[in-house]
Design an enzyme around this catalytic site. Sequence first.
Site, PDB file in Angstrom:
ATOM      1  N   HIS A  69     -13.199  29.849  26.055  1.00 26.73           N
ATOM      2  CA  HIS A  69     -12.645  28.414  25.596  1.00 26.73           C
ATOM      3  C   HIS A  69     -11.110  28.241  26.217  1.00 26.73           C
ATOM      4  CE1 HIS A  69     -15.986  26.734  23.535  1.00 26.73           C
ATOM      5  NE2 HIS A  69     -16.169  27.961  23.163  1.00 26.73           N
ATOM      6  N   GLU A 101      -9.358  26.049  27.088  1.00 24.52           N
ATOM      7  CA  GLU A 101      -8.732  24.705  26.789  1.00 24.52           C
ATOM      8  C   GLU A 101      -8.067  25.224  25.475  1.00 24.52           C
ATOM      9  OE1 GLU A 101     -12.685  24.368  24.553  1.00 24.52           O
ATOM     10  OE2 GLU A 101     -11.937  25.240  26.541  1.00 24.52           O
ATOM     11  N   CYS A 146     -18.227  28.011  28.172  1.00 22.15           N
ATOM     12  CA  CYS A 146     -19.128  28.580  27.172  1.00 22.15           C
ATOM     13  C   CYS A 146     -20.730  28.279  27.331  1.00 22.15           C
ATOM     14  CB  CYS A 146     -18.695  28.167  25.733  1.00 22.15           C
ATOM     15  SG  CYS A 146     -19.261  29.099  24.482  1.00 22.15           S
ATOM     16  N   PRO A 192       0.756  -1.141   0.035  1.00 20.72           N
ATOM     17  CA  PRO A 192      -0.088  -0.232   0.130  1.00 20.72           C
ATOM     18  C   PRO A 192       0.863   1.425   0.032  1.00 20.72           C
ATOM     19  CG  PRO A 192      -0.727  -1.608   1.511  1.00 20.72           C
ATOM     20  CD  PRO A 192       0.457  -2.125   1.109  1.00 20.72           C
TER      21      PRO A 192
END
Length: 541
Positions: free
Chosen positions: A513, A515, A379, A189
């Site tokens: 946010h 994060e 949020c 492959p």
Amino acid sequence: MTRFIFITGGVVSSLGKGLAAAALGALLQARGFTVRLRKLDPYLNVDPGTMSPYQHGEVYVTDDGAETDLDLGHYERFTGVTSRSSDSVSTGQIYSRIIARERRGDYLGATVQVIPHVTDAIKEFIRSDLVDEDFCICEIGGTVGDIESLPFLEAIRQLGNELGRSRSLFMHLTLLPYISSAGELKTKPTQHSVKELQSVGIQPDVLLCRSEYPIDKDARRKLALFCNLREDAVIQALDVDTIYAVPRAYHEEGMDAVVCRHFELETGAPDLTIWDRITDTVRHPDGEVTIGVVGKYTSLIDAYKSLAEALIHGGIANGVRVNVNWLDAEIFEQEGHLQQLEGVHGILVPGGFGERGTEGKIAAARFARERKVPYFGICLGMQMAVIEAARHLAGLEGAGSSEFGLPNPPIVGLMTEWTKENQVERRGADSDLGGTMRLGAYPAVLARGSKVHEIYGMGEIQERHRHRYEVNVNYKDELERVGLHFSGLSPDGELPEIVEVPGHPWFIGVQFHPELKSKPFAPHPLFTSFIRAAVEQSRLM
């Protein structure tokens, strides 16, 4: 003068090109070089902002307000280099720019074609907004052989010729499948994938081969022979127990050495101390905590990729392993299911859109508030916590969000006007969905003496936003009278940014946010504090 590394993928999708690009960036930084990372996505959407998380995973937002692919999150987490809107482009954006130019008459009546107009626009993007970084690593989305990626492959082929080998390198990421009945790895492959790449004029300089088993010398020799490259340029990429072990693993396989040799660069060995320290903490924690994440897209963790990583970072900062229970919010809309939250040490309700599961999120926020379990609302998670307080503390039984109907009162409503960089942004209910939210970094002023002021250690912060609904500041006084403290506001005092519950072990909701800015070597202070509270909770249980 900037050198360019182009990373393509073959055989199958989801092999980890973004992680490979990020890890290579970290290795080059560890050798003393400066880097910039970019993503070229072949889909026709202008950006992933209106795409379902089930199709595309999370939408990563930059400081300057671009909605981008989640791979930009990998780039930032591994290199610490802040991404910009100029680091992400899609076919939709390229074609939008070309059509706008054609409408203005910029092409002076010429027939607009894929070559040279589309490829020139792609090359223009790749070379734009650079400040003489040593390396620009460009990841090409999709899989070689897909019709959508052909213009990008042609563009990087042309650019490789224009730059020459001294300033360009092609790296191809493939899969070596293991056939258990034959007991061997199969190279065919990968050979076909490289042949497909060669058919469009690109000869890879480095092969990065994902595999579940080590690649023996015979397989490596065969790949080098049939794919027309040196044997030491065939790099095995074995599965690892934590993604933060990837830089060390790739270095030990010689990836960064091969890249430096290609560009004829002499450097000392990279300093990987920080990555060794991170992986050691992940592998040998002093304890563990369990966090229940009550969300809408919990069947696809990539929808919360940055969130999942930020929780790990909070664990690293506290020397503990964070186990995450991904819980569908809808189950908490039924009787008897809140008991699933009994054993968790912290509850996190992340962002999201749409009404599905919102009552379950409100129930989870109430459980956390009443049971004194650390709660982190992000949020929509903040909005649900405010609605919960309005209903069950302030007695406003009909409180809700206008996102889901016509509540009475509308504690959360559509934002129609806000200020960005001294300019007023306006939106309406009939505005386009794409790119119309409050996007990017905005400041917030923290109340002195508040929990968040203590956590951040400063009075003003900058955090990234992605939302179009906002808690209505007109209910601030009423909600504060019943125990909900608005501890963070926009500088003009009009937009609530943070709420907390004084006297609770840890109950904080944020409109932004956090994060998106957390990194393993620099965990976000909110996640560090939240996991520390979860550790304390675990000692009480």
